[in-house]
Design a protein around this motif. Structure first.
Motif, PDB file in Angstrom:
ATOM      1  N   LEU A 103      15.678  27.456  38.020  1.00 39.94           N
ATOM      2  CA  LEU A 103      17.227  27.184  38.058  1.00 39.94           C
ATOM      3  C   LEU A 103      17.961  28.399  37.836  1.00 39.94           C
ATOM      4  O   LEU A 103      19.190  28.434  38.336  1.00 39.94           O
ATOM      5  CB  LEU A 103      17.464  25.970  36.972  1.00 39.94           C
ATOM      6  CG  LEU A 103      16.828  24.685  37.271  1.00 39.94           C
ATOM      7  CD1 LEU A 103      17.078  23.845  36.247  1.00 39.94           C
ATOM      8  CD2 LEU A 103      17.809  24.072  38.499  1.00 39.94           C
ATOM      9  N   ALA A 104      17.607  29.410  36.904  1.00 41.56           N
ATOM     10  CA  ALA A 104      18.124  30.595  36.729  1.00 41.56           C
ATOM     11  C   ALA A 104      18.667  31.229  37.813  1.00 41.56           C
ATOM     12  O   ALA A 104      19.399  31.808  38.426  1.00 41.56           O
ATOM     13  CB  ALA A 104      18.134  31.372  35.526  1.00 41.56           C
ATOM     14  N   GLY A 105      17.322  31.404  38.903  1.00 38.82           N
ATOM     15  CA  GLY A 105      17.412  32.083  40.072  1.00 38.82           C
ATOM     16  C   GLY A 105      17.925  31.287  41.011  1.00 38.82           C
ATOM     17  O   GLY A 105      18.757  31.861  41.964  1.00 38.82           O
ATOM     18  N   MET A 106      17.864  29.945  41.169  1.00 38.04           N
ATOM     19  CA  MET A 106      18.713  29.094  42.048  1.00 38.04           C
ATOM     20  C   MET A 106      20.159  29.451  41.903  1.00 38.04           C
ATOM     21  O   MET A 106      21.053  29.555  42.769  1.00 38.04           O
ATOM     22  CB  MET A 106      18.263  27.497  41.873  1.00 38.04           C
ATOM     23  CG  MET A 106      17.317  27.262  42.606  1.00 38.04           C
ATOM     24  SD  MET A 106      16.919  25.322  42.313  1.00 38.04           S
ATOM     25  CE  MET A 106      18.338  24.679  43.008  1.00 38.04           C
ATOM     26  N   ASP A 107      20.801  29.254  40.648  1.00 38.05           N
ATOM     27  CA  ASP A 107      22.283  29.516  40.207  1.00 38.05           C
ATOM     28  C   ASP A 107      22.622  30.746  40.966  1.00 38.05           C
ATOM     29  O   ASP A 107      23.518  31.034  41.535  1.00 38.05           O
ATOM     30  CB  ASP A 107      22.249  29.431  38.954  1.00 38.05           C
ATOM     31  CG  ASP A 107      22.339  28.170  38.312  1.00 38.05           C
ATOM     32  OD1 ASP A 107      22.350  27.301  39.361  1.00 38.05           O
ATOM     33  OD2 ASP A 107      22.099  27.583  36.882  1.00 38.05           O
ATOM     34  N   VAL A 136      19.155  23.192  51.385  1.00 36.41           N
ATOM     35  CA  VAL A 136      17.983  22.469  51.009  1.00 36.41           C
ATOM     36  C   VAL A 136      18.192  22.512  49.308  1.00 36.41           C
ATOM     37  O   VAL A 136      18.068  21.396  48.670  1.00 36.41           O
ATOM     38  CB  VAL A 136      16.667  22.920  51.362  1.00 36.41           C
ATOM     39  CG1 VAL A 136      15.513  22.464  50.659  1.00 36.41           C
ATOM     40  CG2 VAL A 136      16.290  22.883  52.725  1.00 36.41           C
ATOM     41  N   LEU A 137      18.422  23.623  48.891  1.00 36.96           N
ATOM     42  CA  LEU A 137      18.459  23.916  47.092  1.00 36.96           C
ATOM     43  C   LEU A 137      19.698  22.981  46.821  1.00 36.96           C
ATOM     44  O   LEU A 137      19.769  22.445  46.007  1.00 36.96           O
ATOM     45  CB  LEU A 137      18.396  25.202  46.765  1.00 36.96           C
ATOM     46  CG  LEU A 137      17.051  26.156  47.218  1.00 36.96           C
ATOM     47  CD1 LEU A 137      17.381  27.475  46.836  1.00 36.96           C
ATOM     48  CD2 LEU A 137      16.112  25.477  46.355  1.00 36.96           C
ATOM     49  N   LEU A 138      20.804  23.077  47.569  1.00 32.08           N
ATOM     50  CA  LEU A 138      21.977  22.136  47.083  1.00 32.08           C
ATOM     51  C   LEU A 138      21.836  21.073  47.259  1.00 32.08           C
ATOM     52  O   LEU A 138      22.070  20.238  46.210  1.00 32.08           O
ATOM     53  CB  LEU A 138      23.403  22.865  47.930  1.00 32.08           C
ATOM     54  CG  LEU A 138      24.085  24.141  47.651  1.00 32.08           C
ATOM     55  CD1 LEU A 138      25.160  24.407  48.716  1.00 32.08           C
ATOM     56  CD2 LEU A 138      24.634  24.144  46.262  1.00 32.08           C
ATOM     57  N   ALA A 139      21.166  20.448  48.110  1.00 30.96           N
ATOM     58  CA  ALA A 139      20.918  19.156  48.348  1.00 30.96           C
ATOM     59  C   ALA A 139      20.077  18.577  47.214  1.00 30.96           C
ATOM     60  O   ALA A 139      20.167  17.296  46.847  1.00 30.96           O
ATOM     61  CB  ALA A 139      20.413  18.641  49.566  1.00 30.96           C
ATOM     62  N   HIS A 140      19.262  19.285  46.681  1.00 28.91           N
ATOM     63  CA  HIS A 140      17.974  18.931  45.817  1.00 28.91           C
ATOM     64  C   HIS A 140      18.547  19.478  44.482  1.00 28.91           C
ATOM     65  O   HIS A 140      17.433  19.366  43.261  1.00 28.91           O
ATOM     66  CB  HIS A 140      16.772  19.198  46.196  1.00 28.91           C
ATOM     67  CG  HIS A 140      16.478  18.207  47.405  1.00 28.91           C
ATOM     68  ND1 HIS A 140      16.190  16.890  47.523  1.00 28.91           N
ATOM     69  CD2 HIS A 140      16.692  18.615  48.581  1.00 28.91           C
ATOM     70  CE1 HIS A 140      15.900  16.375  48.581  1.00 28.91           C
ATOM     71  NE2 HIS A 140      16.351  17.677  49.443  1.00 28.91           N
ATOM     72  N   GLN A 141      19.464  20.206  44.043  1.00 33.24           N
ATOM     73  CA  GLN A 141      19.687  20.749  42.812  1.00 33.24           C
ATOM     74  C   GLN A 141      19.751  19.728  41.736  1.00 33.24           C
ATOM     75  O   GLN A 141      19.451  20.094  40.722  1.00 33.24           O
ATOM     76  CB  GLN A 141      21.019  21.626  42.936  1.00 33.24           C
ATOM     77  CG  GLN A 141      21.311  22.454  41.739  1.00 33.24           C
ATOM     78  CD  GLN A 141      22.541  23.298  42.045  1.00 33.24           C
ATOM     79  OE1 GLN A 141      23.430  23.137  42.671  1.00 33.24           O
ATOM     80  NE2 GLN A 141      22.698  24.422  41.345  1.00 33.24           N
TER      81      GLN A 141
END
Length: 186
Positions: A163-167, A133-138
């Protein structure tokens, strides 16, 4: 709770409509201060420092003006790809199905592409589902952060920390395969 789960849950709270309860919640400050991700911790605290200087009504007005009344900064992420076209409805159905498969049932009035809800999902879902899900909406999340930064909006701090946490999460999750479902393989 793992670091990425705590970080996404906190970002979800900070990106929701402002409420006096969470603005005054010392536990929220404590949870943020425990984050290992320095950038996320710093950015979330910067946002809370800003929020403490404003009246709740003022924060609510800014939130509505920014996220509810502007297509340019909406929190409904599929809007950035599809606008109001029928393909958006199909994307919402796929997202809702992904949530359901991961065990998160939504009410009929909730749209699954609402960023705080997606982050709540990422905090609770299995790593492979959260990663998917996160990759699809990054890109949409990054675009929203960029637009907020352009106007020096205080919610930029939350998105930048998120975004820092997502990365970091996506880097750690690189080795986690996204399962191919039977219906997707055909």
């Amino acid at each position: 709770m793992e670091e990425h789960q705590r970080l996404f849950k906190l970002a979800s709270i900070l990106l929701q409509y402002p409420e006096r309860e969470w603005l005054e919640d010392e536990q929220l400050f404590y949870e943020i201060s425990k984050l290992a991700n320095h950038t996320a911790r710093k950015r979330f605290l910067q946002f809370l420092d800003y929020a403490k200087t404003k009246a709740v009504d003022e924060l609510c007005e800014l939130y509505v003006r920014t996220f509810d009344l502007s297509d340019r900064t909406t929190m409904y992420l599929t809007y950035y790809l599809f606008g109001d076209q029928k393909e958006r409805g199909q994307a919402l159905l796929k997202l809702k199905e992904a949530f359901r498969r991961a065990g998160l049932e939504l009410t009929e009035d909730e749209l699954p592409d609402y960023l705080p809800l997606m982050l709540e999902f990422a905090a609770a879902a299995p790593v492979s589902d959260a990663k998917n899900v996160l990759l699809a909406h990054q890109r949409a999340i990054k675009g929203l952060a960029d637009r907020l930064q352009e106007v020096n909006h205080p919610h930029f701090f939350v998105l930048d920390g998120c975004l820092a946490g997502m990365d970091a999460f996506l880097e750690e999750a690189k080795g986690v395969d996204i399962p191919i479902r039977e219906e997707e393989a055909t």
